[in-house]
Design an enzyme around this catalytic site. Sequence first.
Site, PDB file in Angstrom:
ATOM      1  N   TYR A   1       6.565  19.454  27.835  1.00 15.50           N
ATOM      2  CA  TYR A   1       5.284  19.053  27.698  1.00 15.50           C
ATOM      3  C   TYR A   1       4.453  20.228  27.749  1.00 15.50           C
ATOM      4  O   TYR A   1       3.277  20.918  27.440  1.00 15.50           O
ATOM      5  CB  TYR A   1       4.916  18.337  28.804  1.00 15.50           C
ATOM      6  CG  TYR A   1       4.115  18.507  29.380  1.00 15.50           C
ATOM      7  CD1 TYR A   1       3.222  16.899  28.998  1.00 15.50           C
ATOM      8  CD2 TYR A   1       3.147  18.860  30.456  1.00 15.50           C
ATOM      9  CE1 TYR A   1       1.776  17.306  29.391  1.00 15.50           C
ATOM     10  CE2 TYR A   1       1.705  18.988  30.591  1.00 15.50           C
ATOM     11  CZ  TYR A   1       1.210  17.609  30.514  1.00 15.50           C
ATOM     12  OH  TYR A   1      -0.246  17.242  30.713  1.00 15.50           O
TER      13      TYR A   1
ATOM     14  N   SER B   1     -17.017  -1.911  52.117  1.00 12.75           N
ATOM     15  CA  SER B   1     -15.936  -1.837  52.671  1.00 12.75           C
ATOM     16  C   SER B   1     -15.460  -2.812  53.194  1.00 12.75           C
ATOM     17  O   SER B   1     -16.013  -4.072  52.244  1.00 12.75           O
ATOM     18  CB  SER B   1     -16.155  -1.120  54.548  1.00 12.75           C
ATOM     19  OG  SER B   1     -17.312  -1.973  54.961  1.00 12.75           O
TER      20      SER B   1
ATOM     21  N   GLU C   1      -3.776  -7.444  46.619  1.00 13.59           N
ATOM     22  CA  GLU C   1      -3.234  -6.114  46.336  1.00 13.59           C
ATOM     23  C   GLU C   1      -2.684  -5.573  47.734  1.00 13.59           C
ATOM     24  O   GLU C   1      -3.057  -5.962  48.810  1.00 13.59           O
ATOM     25  CB  GLU C   1      -4.659  -5.508  45.590  1.00 13.59           C
ATOM     26  CG  GLU C   1      -5.039  -6.241  44.834  1.00 13.59           C
ATOM     27  CD  GLU C   1      -6.424  -5.125  43.671  1.00 13.59           C
ATOM     28  OE1 GLU C   1      -7.300  -4.674  45.100  1.00 13.59           O
ATOM     29  OE2 GLU C   1      -6.987  -5.957  43.363  1.00 13.59           O
TER      30      GLU C   1
ATOM     31  N   LYS D   1      -3.114  -2.531  50.373  1.00 11.46           N
ATOM     32  CA  LYS D   1      -4.574  -1.959  51.133  1.00 11.46           C
ATOM     33  C   LYS D   1      -3.052  -0.642  50.812  1.00 11.46           C
ATOM     34  O   LYS D   1      -2.940  -0.055  52.120  1.00 11.46           O
ATOM     35  CB  LYS D   1      -5.072  -2.523  52.106  1.00 11.46           C
ATOM     36  CG  LYS D   1      -6.251  -1.461  52.462  1.00 11.46           C
ATOM     37  CD  LYS D   1      -6.916  -2.434  53.656  1.00 11.46           C
ATOM     38  CE  LYS D   1      -8.290  -2.267  53.916  1.00 11.46           C
ATOM     39  NZ  LYS D   1      -7.815  -0.901  54.464  1.00 11.46           N
TER      40      LYS D   1
ATOM     41  N   ASP E   1      -2.897   3.503  52.444  1.00 15.77           N
ATOM     42  CA  ASP E   1      -3.696   3.888  52.997  1.00 15.77           C
ATOM     43  C   ASP E   1      -4.298   5.181  52.306  1.00 15.77           C
ATOM     44  O   ASP E   1      -3.517   6.377  52.076  1.00 15.77           O
ATOM     45  CB  ASP E   1      -2.689   4.767  54.044  1.00 15.77           C
ATOM     46  CG  ASP E   1      -3.312   4.986  55.214  1.00 15.77           C
ATOM     47  OD1 ASP E   1      -5.066   5.270  55.719  1.00 15.77           O
ATOM     48  OD2 ASP E   1      -2.465   6.145  56.379  1.00 15.77           O
TER      49      ASP E   1
ATOM     50  N   TYR F   1      -8.465  -0.272  41.815  1.00 10.59           N
ATOM     51  CA  TYR F   1      -8.597  -2.028  41.917  1.00 10.59           C
ATOM     52  C   TYR F   1     -10.240  -2.586  42.259  1.00 10.59           C
ATOM     53  O   TYR F   1     -10.065  -3.868  42.387  1.00 10.59           O
ATOM     54  CB  TYR F   1      -8.758  -1.797  43.905  1.00 10.59           C
ATOM     55  CG  TYR F   1      -9.434  -1.024  44.577  1.00 10.59           C
ATOM     56  CD1 TYR F   1     -10.771  -1.595  44.703  1.00 10.59           C
ATOM     57  CD2 TYR F   1      -9.218  -0.279  45.150  1.00 10.59           C
ATOM     58  CE1 TYR F   1     -11.399  -0.961  45.404  1.00 10.59           C
ATOM     59  CE2 TYR F   1      -9.398   0.738  46.311  1.00 10.59           C
ATOM     60  CZ  TYR F   1     -11.395   0.042  46.500  1.00 10.59           C
ATOM     61  OH  TYR F   1     -12.318   0.604  47.103  1.00 10.59           O
TER      62      TYR F   1
ATOM     63  N   LYS G   1      -4.431  -7.269  57.677  1.00 15.92           N
ATOM     64  CA  LYS G   1      -3.903  -6.513  58.058  1.00 15.92           C
ATOM     65  C   LYS G   1      -2.576  -6.589  58.811  1.00 15.92           C
ATOM     66  O   LYS G   1      -2.247  -7.581  58.882  1.00 15.92           O
ATOM     67  CB  LYS G   1      -4.475  -5.299  59.285  1.00 15.92           C
ATOM     68  CG  LYS G   1      -6.327  -5.040  58.957  1.00 15.92           C
ATOM     69  CD  LYS G   1      -6.242  -4.079  56.848  1.00 15.92           C
ATOM     70  CE  LYS G   1      -6.153  -2.915  58.396  1.00 15.92           C
ATOM     71  NZ  LYS G   1      -7.092  -1.794  59.100  1.00 15.92           N
TER      72      LYS G   1
ATOM     73  N   CYS H   1      19.480  30.946  70.545  1.00  9.75           N
ATOM     74  CA  CYS H   1      19.131  29.394  69.856  1.00  9.75           C
ATOM     75  C   CYS H   1      20.173  28.869  70.802  1.00  9.75           C
ATOM     76  O   CYS H   1      21.120  29.193  71.184  1.00  9.75           O
ATOM     77  CB  CYS H   1      19.946  29.926  68.378  1.00  9.75           C
ATOM     78  SG  CYS H   1      20.439  29.179  67.880  1.00  9.75           S
TER      79      CYS H   1
ATOM     80  N   CYS I   1      24.039  28.568  68.979  1.00 15.27           N
ATOM     81  CA  CYS I   1      24.946  29.452  68.752  1.00 15.27           C
ATOM     82  C   CYS I   1      24.446  30.773  70.087  1.00 15.27           C
ATOM     83  O   CYS I   1      25.380  31.725  69.864  1.00 15.27           O
ATOM     84  CB  CYS I   1      24.726  29.996  67.615  1.00 15.27           C
ATOM     85  SG  CYS I   1      23.499  30.986  66.931  1.00 15.27           S
TER      86      CYS I   1
ATOM     87  N   CYS J   1      16.471  30.871  64.477  1.00 12.33           N
ATOM     88  CA  CYS J   1      17.867  31.755  64.292  1.00 12.33           C
ATOM     89  C   CYS J   1      18.386  32.422  63.506  1.00 12.33           C
ATOM     90  O   CYS J   1      18.607  32.010  62.159  1.00 12.33           O
ATOM     91  CB  CYS J   1      18.754  30.973  65.335  1.00 12.33           C
ATOM     92  SG  CYS J   1      20.547  30.840  65.551  1.00 12.33           S
TER      93      CYS J   1
ATOM     94  N   CYS K   1      25.121  29.942  62.108  1.00  7.14           N
ATOM     95  CA  CYS K   1      24.780  28.807  62.723  1.00  7.14           C
ATOM     96  C   CYS K   1      25.484  27.453  62.593  1.00  7.14           C
ATOM     97  O   CYS K   1      24.839  27.167  61.558  1.00  7.14           O
ATOM     98  CB  CYS K   1      23.040  28.716  63.442  1.00  7.14           C
ATOM     99  SG  CYS K   1      22.603  27.911  64.938  1.00  7.14           S
TER     100      CYS K   1
HETATM  101  N1  5U1 Z   1      -6.417  -2.279  46.923  1.00  5.18           N
HETATM  102  C1  5U1 Z   1      -7.647  -2.639  47.125  1.00  5.18           C
HETATM  103  N2  5U1 Z   1      -8.776  -1.591  48.329  1.00  5.18           N
HETATM  104  N3  5U1 Z   1      -9.368  -1.972  48.459  1.00  5.18           N
HETATM  105  C2  5U1 Z   1     -10.284  -1.111  49.443  1.00  5.18           C
HETATM  106  N4  5U1 Z   1      -8.535  -3.237  47.357  1.00  5.18           N
HETATM  107  C3  5U1 Z   1      -9.970  -2.825  47.371  1.00  5.18           C
HETATM  108  N5  5U1 Z   1     -10.815  -3.691  47.260  1.00  5.18           N
HETATM  109  C4  5U1 Z   1     -11.984  -3.289  48.319  1.00  5.18           C
HETATM  110  C5  5U1 Z   1     -11.616  -2.049  49.011  1.00  5.18           C
HETATM  111  C6  5U1 Z   1     -12.306  -1.019  49.955  1.00  5.18           C
HETATM  112  O1  5U1 Z   1     -13.342  -2.894  47.940  1.00  5.18           O
HETATM  113  C7  5U1 Z   1     -13.923  -4.301  47.137  1.00  5.18           C
HETATM  114  C8  5U1 Z   1     -13.089  -5.437  47.554  1.00  5.18           C
HETATM  115  C9  5U1 Z   1     -15.275  -4.023  47.087  1.00  5.18           C
END
Ligand code: 5U1
Length: 692
Positions: free
Chosen positions: A45, A91, A122, A124, A126, A233, A322, A426, A429, A444, A449
């Site tokens: 690559y 949201s 799906e 959610k 972070d 998503y 949640k 330390c 040791c 250390c 050690c």
């Molecule tokens: N997987 C997923 N995360 N998420 C976040 N789907 C998804 N859809 C979102 C958000 C804020 O908003 C739509 C439902 C509008």
Amino acid sequence: MENTVFYMVNLVKVKQSLERLRVSINRHNYLYHVLNIPEISDAEYDALMRELKQLEAAYPQFVVLDSPTQRVGAAPVKAFGVINHSLPLLSLNNAFSKEELLAWYSRISKILDGQQFNFVCEHKIDGLAVALTYVNGQLTTGATRGDGSRGEDITQNLKTIRSIPLSVSGDAPPRFEVRGEVFLPKDGFNRLNRERAENGLPLFANPRNAAAGSVRQLDPRITAKRPLDIYIYMLGYAEGKVIPQTHWETLEYLQSFGFKVSPKNKLLDSITKVEDFYHIWLERRKSLPYETDGIVVKINQLGLQEILGNVGHEPRWAIAYKFPPVQGTTTLREIRVSVGRTGTLNPYAVLESVSIGGVTIRQAALHNEDDIRRKDIREGDTVIIQRAGEVIPQIIGPVLAKRSGKEKEFNLSEKLYNSSKKRPACPVCESEIIKTEAEVMYYCPNVACPAQIKQRLEHFASRGAMDIRGIGKSMSALLIERGLVGNFSDLYCLKDKKNELLSLEGMAEKSTTNMIDAIEKSKKQPLARVVYALGIRHVGTETAEILTKEFGSLETLANALKEQFSSIPTIGPKIADSVTAFFDNEENIWIIEKLRKAGVQSEKKVAKPKGQLLSGQEFVITGRLDRFTRHAAEVQIKALGGITRSDVTGKTKYLVTGADPGSKLKRARALGIKQLTEDEFRRLLEKQHRFT
Ligand code: 5U1
């Protein structure tokens, strides 16, 4: 005149070569970063990329915006521009219990008044929501959610994420926007925080902050170094093409243009199955490579989504169900200091035990003295703890309102003051501790050690390094304490000490054999893992990869001069110093020689190109597959040289049969064609990948 024609022909050839290289690199990028089925080695690559860079440098007039070379990170900017979203980024409304989920279900059922619908579930993730706009197949802008109406223009940063296509195929709508979640996988998050701690930088509290901090860098070259990923998503809007009528088909549609869509998404036909999906992932989320805080449930039919509409900034047709909270408070009893594998002295918190999200927490990482000061964490404080799956529990900060005044500020050299030696030492040791000018950590300096030796062994055997099952923290300690291993190279002599191993607590015939087999197997680990496993200070997996690529063998690496490291752009002076110091140490050279003699990989192997293992074999898929979308299954077959057909004929080699198969099954039976269940199909693909 003749010369001009010749020159023009040559330029046409150059353009063709550039295009061929770009198509090839984009394809390998997609196979690696989206489908997770690389076909060529990293070296191959890199060679393609190098060729493209050289050609583009010679013909800058032909550099295009979607060239893979444009991912490396553009020049820094002073501030981000603003992007007005064509449609607001919504949201999600939350459900924190089964009752709240069912209440949502009952509300929408009432509005839909008997109309049939199903759900897409799906994870959610972070991370950070982003919107990507494509015009005439090219990624033109990428923006954060911002306040939902206006976001920041982070296009250059998003271009560095390899799972985001810079261009899509001709069938895509002329103008469309997709939305998704950019995230930092758990191991990337932990690694980033470890490195930040070692460099005295403030730590990220969670993967979301880390992802946001990474894509909101004014210097895209920093973003390029973070292992960010994305799952798309939804389709925000599309112009100029008829688009699917359901969310599920839309996701498949997007996947067909090369977008990365989560394979964990499920199409479900009842709210009971939605609850099952939630409970499955509540249990299994630890095993996921990314952090999730719940599931997202969406009504599948886009027409019905329209009827349901929004309530303020939240769609009525979707809800985030949640997982239980992963934050809690407890008392910080004491700050203690442990010795890391490279000698770093790491403060950690001893806590009043507390159950967070069903897991009992007794300790939390504190990383370094500066971080403790910055957060003003004191012994005796009530502190907020955050637990995030596999991510080490973190202390977010003290609850100042609960301070009594008796809390004690932390000072590492005071804590480690050794009264008999009359200086900080330390804790294991008792060697005098040091702190170099450039570093924020105390060390250390004693490589012998016992704490360091145990951890070097544990690190050597760990999953990301030599991956030797059965040698974790306690076994490493036991092997060292019983004198069976003096350093990690001694592991390869354990096959001659079977009786001694059998005498260790908890070891039986089978576990001993398994351990010896795992040690033998580890000899085949690639050189980059061996370099990482050596435990050189500041050499993480990425740096190990770079060093391996540059030097190709342990011998060349060990003999390299400091200037050679400094000439590699991604290797800073700190790494150059620590690598040189490591290989200047006679004991380390002796250990490496022992590894080499034992048969551990000491040279980079050039992987055989994967390719045509299913060459010419015809596949037909019928019914619904659970773990692949149709498109993904077809891509995997093609990637191994197979052919996919829609009808069963005498030439069909395999019929892959999912749930509710159609008439193709009957025809395949009549023709005596071999059928594969989804599991058999998956195993077949895995086997092919193993053999390459
Ligand atoms: N997987 C997923 N995360 N998420 C976040 N789907 C998804 N859809 C979102 C958000 C804020 O908003 C739509 C439902 C509008």
